[in-house]
Design a protein around this motif. Sequence first.
Motif, short mmCIF file in Angstrom:
data_model
loop_
_atom_site.label_atom_id
_atom_site.label_comp_id
_atom_site.label_asym_id
_atom_site.label_seq_id
_atom_site.Cartn_x
_atom_site.Cartn_y
_atom_site.Cartn_z
N LEU A 369 0.85 -1.19 0.00
CA LEU A 369 0.00 0.00 0.00
C LEU A 369 0.88 1.24 0.00
N HIS A 370 0.58 2.19 -0.88
CA HIS A 370 1.36 3.43 -1.00
C HIS A 370 0.54 4.62 -0.52
N ASP A 371 1.24 5.68 -0.13
CA ASP A 371 0.55 6.87 0.37
C ASP A 371 -0.37 7.48 -0.68
N VAL A 372 0.09 7.50 -1.93
CA VAL A 372 -0.72 8.04 -3.03
C VAL A 372 -0.73 7.03 -4.17
N GLU A 373 -1.92 6.61 -4.56
CA GLU A 373 -2.07 5.67 -5.66
C GLU A 373 -3.00 6.27 -6.70
N ILE A 374 -2.64 6.12 -7.96
CA ILE A 374 -3.46 6.65 -9.05
C ILE A 374 -3.84 5.50 -9.97
N ASP A 375 -5.14 5.34 -10.17
CA ASP A 375 -5.63 4.37 -11.15
C ASP A 375 -5.93 5.12 -12.44
N LEU A 376 -5.37 4.62 -13.54
CA LEU A 376 -5.44 5.33 -14.82
C LEU A 376 -6.14 4.47 -15.87
N ASP A 377 -7.01 5.10 -16.64
CA ASP A 377 -7.72 4.40 -17.72
C ASP A 377 -7.97 5.39 -18.84
N MET A 378 -7.83 4.93 -20.09
CA MET A 378 -8.05 5.83 -21.22
C MET A 378 -9.20 5.31 -22.09
N GLU A 379 -9.76 6.22 -22.89
CA GLU A 379 -10.79 5.87 -23.87
C GLU A 379 -10.31 6.34 -25.24
N CYS A 380 -10.52 5.51 -26.25
CA CYS A 380 -10.12 5.90 -27.60
C CYS A 380 -11.29 5.77 -28.56
N ASP A 381 -11.22 6.49 -29.68
CA ASP A 381 -12.29 6.45 -30.67
C ASP A 381 -12.06 5.30 -31.65
N LEU A 382 -12.89 5.22 -32.66
CA LEU A 382 -12.81 4.11 -33.60
C LEU A 382 -11.52 4.11 -34.41
N ASP A 383 -10.85 5.25 -34.49
CA ASP A 383 -9.58 5.34 -35.20
C ASP A 383 -8.39 5.10 -34.28
N GLY A 384 -8.66 4.75 -33.02
CA GLY A 384 -7.59 4.49 -32.08
C GLY A 384 -7.01 5.74 -31.45
N LYS A 385 -7.64 6.89 -31.65
CA LYS A 385 -7.17 8.14 -31.07
C LYS A 385 -7.72 8.28 -29.65
N VAL A 386 -6.85 8.57 -28.70
CA VAL A 386 -7.26 8.71 -27.30
C VAL A 386 -7.84 10.10 -27.08
N TYR A 387 -9.04 10.14 -26.54
CA TYR A 387 -9.70 11.42 -26.29
C TYR A 387 -9.98 11.67 -24.82
N LEU A 388 -9.65 10.69 -23.95
CA LEU A 388 -9.92 10.85 -22.52
C LEU A 388 -8.95 10.00 -21.70
N TRP A 389 -8.34 10.64 -20.72
CA TRP A 389 -7.59 9.94 -19.68
C TRP A 389 -8.30 10.19 -18.36
N GLY A 390 -8.69 9.13 -17.69
CA GLY A 390 -9.34 9.24 -16.39
C GLY A 390 -8.39 8.80 -15.30
N ALA A 391 -8.26 9.61 -14.24
CA ALA A 391 -7.33 9.29 -13.16
C ALA A 391 -8.07 9.34 -11.82
N LEU A 392 -7.94 8.28 -11.05
CA LEU A 392 -8.53 8.22 -9.72
C LEU A 392 -7.40 8.25 -8.70
N VAL A 393 -7.34 9.33 -7.94
CA VAL A 393 -6.28 9.49 -6.94
C VAL A 393 -6.81 9.03 -5.58
N THR A 394 -6.09 8.10 -4.97
CA THR A 394 -6.50 7.59 -3.64
C THR A 394 -5.38 7.87 -2.64
N THR A 395 -5.74 8.57 -1.60
CA THR A 395 -4.79 8.85 -0.52
C THR A 395 -5.54 8.89 0.79
N GLY A 396 -5.01 8.22 1.79
CA GLY A 396 -5.68 8.16 3.08
C GLY A 396 -7.04 7.52 3.02
N GLY A 397 -7.26 6.60 2.08
CA GLY A 397 -8.53 5.91 1.96
C GLY A 397 -9.60 6.70 1.23
N VAL A 398 -9.28 7.90 0.78
CA VAL A 398 -10.25 8.74 0.07
C VAL A 398 -9.83 8.83 -1.40
#
Length: 547
Positions: A369-398
């Motif tokens: 377990l780390h003090d700050v953890e980031i979960d990362l996920d991307m979305e791409c369109d039909l041409d494979g171009k990424v249009y969204l990066w989503g990041a969930l930052v978790t620290t201290g259980g929040v």
Amino acid sequence: MTSRGSASPRVPPFGGYEAKTCARAIHNKHDQTVPEPAYQVPDDLQLLFDEGNRHEGRVFEAWGALPVSPVNLLRFNDDKAAHIEATLAAMRAATPVILGGRLPDDEVGGRTGKPDVLVAAPTGGYHPGDVKNHKVLKAGAGARVSTLANPSRDSATLIERAVRHHEGDALQLAHYWRMLQACGFEASTAEGAIIGSDPEGQFFLTWYELNAPTYATFSRSNGKTLRSPLDRYDHEHAFRRKVAAVAVRRTGSPDDPEPLVQPLGQKDCEQCAWAPVCVEELPAGDLSRELRGTLSVREYLALRAQGVSTVEDLVGADLEALLASEYADDTTNVHGRAARLLKAHVSAQLARDGDVLRVRPDAGTDLPLHDVEIDLDMECDLDGKVYLWGALVTTGGVSEFRAFADKNPGAEFDIARECSDWITTTYPHAVVYHYSHVEKTQMRRILGRDVTHYAGTAADPDRWVDLLPIARSCLESRSGLGLKVVATEAAGFKWRDEDPGGRNSQLWLEQARAGDDAAWNRIVAYNEDDVRATLAIRRFLRENCAP
């Protein structure tokens, strides 16, 4: 049979897809005693069809702008006779490139077809071509490609890439080759080309040698042997013609001939219109119905021949004895058959117990377990171009979610830099997690040389932790180890959207780009749930798979 319900025993000619279609689906289509199910193409599958058509349109448009001056015959699509005559006239005139043509039906061979492309050979005749919205090249060397501007096979050059050799693509090319032979317009060498979706921003004709031994297949005398695309096509086409010839004779009378093939569960059943009246009618507990794509058709048939046809049969089977029996003789062409049989055995245990997955008995992984953890996920369109990066930052259980997004396909570099800068400056000591290699691969691709700016920082893709290999080392599943399977079945996570999925998100993006704000909000919420699912999986692994 010219239409469903007709008593005529005539089997209509087959198109380019039948040779790679499930033989039982061919039977169902021609057997009037099999009820035709109501079927509507799912939205996500229709999206793929539509994008395939758009890809073909882009290829044709690019070709039409070049001096090679191809003739486009799609305007004749609704008039079969005129379409065929226009194609024949273009071939008689030795037109260099014919797009959207239609060849005369091969009545003797039982074939009909509309090749996307016909490319003239310098010595006369034509090579068939097909446009596919998937990648046809891979790492390696030896692929022969030609350009739209100079498409002739004789102009092809070797490149430092290898051909993926999609068998389905090769079978379609073989189908059109046989049709060219039937009408006397085949080139002197049996070769065809696929125009795929790679490399990015360019269109190449990748050439297949249709007589070259390419595909490992079962051989009764030799165990396995390499066969050419034409050999494979001729076998599969002829067998399916026989299947259909028996099927059209069935009318429901007591003396109907027995079908040549019986229902059998396989991966194709997931998207097959006939599944409700075919594989889903198999008895409960049937091995192929329960495990579907876990094994191939040949493996299931080989197991049936050894008396292993149900889940309980395989659970109780002696795997070593099976691998020393005729099962081994009948599956000599299957790569890694022992490991595949073991996987099927585990899947059968799970099916018997009503489980989708379970923790391996020897599971053990260290996920500190780390003090700050980031979960990362991307979305791409039909041409494979990424249009969204989503990041969930978790620290201290929040946990707090942030999205870096732009519907404009030309903005993927900007949002990748924005996301990476944010990670580096705001959370320099964070550990970044993702599920499967895609996020890491896409970030490297988009940033290119700029990825070195983040070397050694939290935004460095080389420092990110992929949870999929960890899950694979700890879990056994009969439905794969995709994010949704593991998050749902292991961690009990639920997506808010009633129909979550990557393909569906691409459909929502089309709507969002057309001005639908609700569709855009749906995408962002779906992405947020994806990163929350990754966090849920990590927590499950820590709690249940500690060494």
